[in-house]
Design an enzyme around this catalytic site. Sequence first.
Site, short mmCIF file in Angstrom:
data_model
loop_
_atom_site.label_atom_id
_atom_site.label_comp_id
_atom_site.label_asym_id
_atom_site.label_seq_id
_atom_site.Cartn_x
_atom_site.Cartn_y
_atom_site.Cartn_z
CG ASP A 36 -1.88 1.09 1.29
OD1 ASP A 36 -2.46 1.43 0.24
OD2 ASP A 36 -2.09 1.66 2.38
CG ASP A 38 -1.18 8.31 2.93
OD1 ASP A 38 -0.33 8.40 3.82
OD2 ASP A 38 -1.93 9.25 2.62
#
Length: 353
Positions: A36, A38
Amino acid sequence: MRLPIPRRLRRPRTTSTATVADAATPLDGVDTVLADLDGVVYRGRHAIDHAVDSLTDVARTRRVGYITNNASRTAETVAGQLAGYGLEVGADDVVTSPQAAVRLLVEAVPAGSTVLVVGGEGLTSVLEAEGFVVTRSADDAPAAVVQGFSPDVGWAQLAEASFALHTGIPWIATNTDWTIPQERGVAPGNGTLVSAVHTAVGRLPVTAGKPETPIFTAAVERFGATKAAFIGDRLDTDIVGANAAGLVSILVLTGIDGAKQVLAADAKSRPDFIVGDLRELDQPYPETVEHDEEDVHVVTVRGASVAVRGHVVRVLAEGDDPVDLLRAGAIAVWGTGKAIYGLDVDPKLHADG
């Protein structure tokens, strides 16, 4: 009586001290690492400590790809940001929710169909590249509606989607994240905007992004993975999705979710591994040692020990690493088979949130 131990994070039960040097790493047997963005690679505009160096090291021996639910940016833009931190990343290394959405769209409507789009360039560019005709008006008789986040989305676009969807055509959402992190704080995400349309039309979309499996399937197929691991910072999207897709799930504690959320996690959102930061990806994962003392069940991870007696969970030893204490606490809490609100949990287990 010995309390049941959950499948995930289960380690061989022993009455002797575990040998950390003999423990497997989170990436043992993994040929593809998906991350992922952020909360894992960066926070706001800044790279997270140790993330870039760690992922660069991983990329020397394994395929590394990046997954994002953010539909407002193109893969090229995302790759450019990651490259700016020092990662060797191209657009093909980034899998976006619009890319996953277009895979669903291809199965739902004929090639070249007119599609009403709610969203920005990150979404329209992918659909147009696939040969679909993009419209913003329900008057153009679209064959489907595809909805993704853009900061420019307002009432007018949501209304057009609602008008079109009343005809019963397919509706695909890139993702349904309720919130989106911004420099100034947390703002409404695509899930909030999808909910507005749902309220108007009385039905729900098919979703492409996390925690649904299409985006993970797209990544696995693109990178030719035989055994993939996914690193995320949110239980409700990243870990739930990785578990559902059959990937090795790794929670890193540099983003949204911390100790409180881990201890309260239900069976679907429990990670296979918990790491403090990405340096731990290739480090031996500490063994969990469990034993019973009369009516007390004790879980130990290195120097951290947690005891369970009935509904009471107490810290016996905090150890030198707060992540070890969380690992032990998670096994202890999950092993009770009870919801977190039914337990008296030692505040030391979630002192850092």
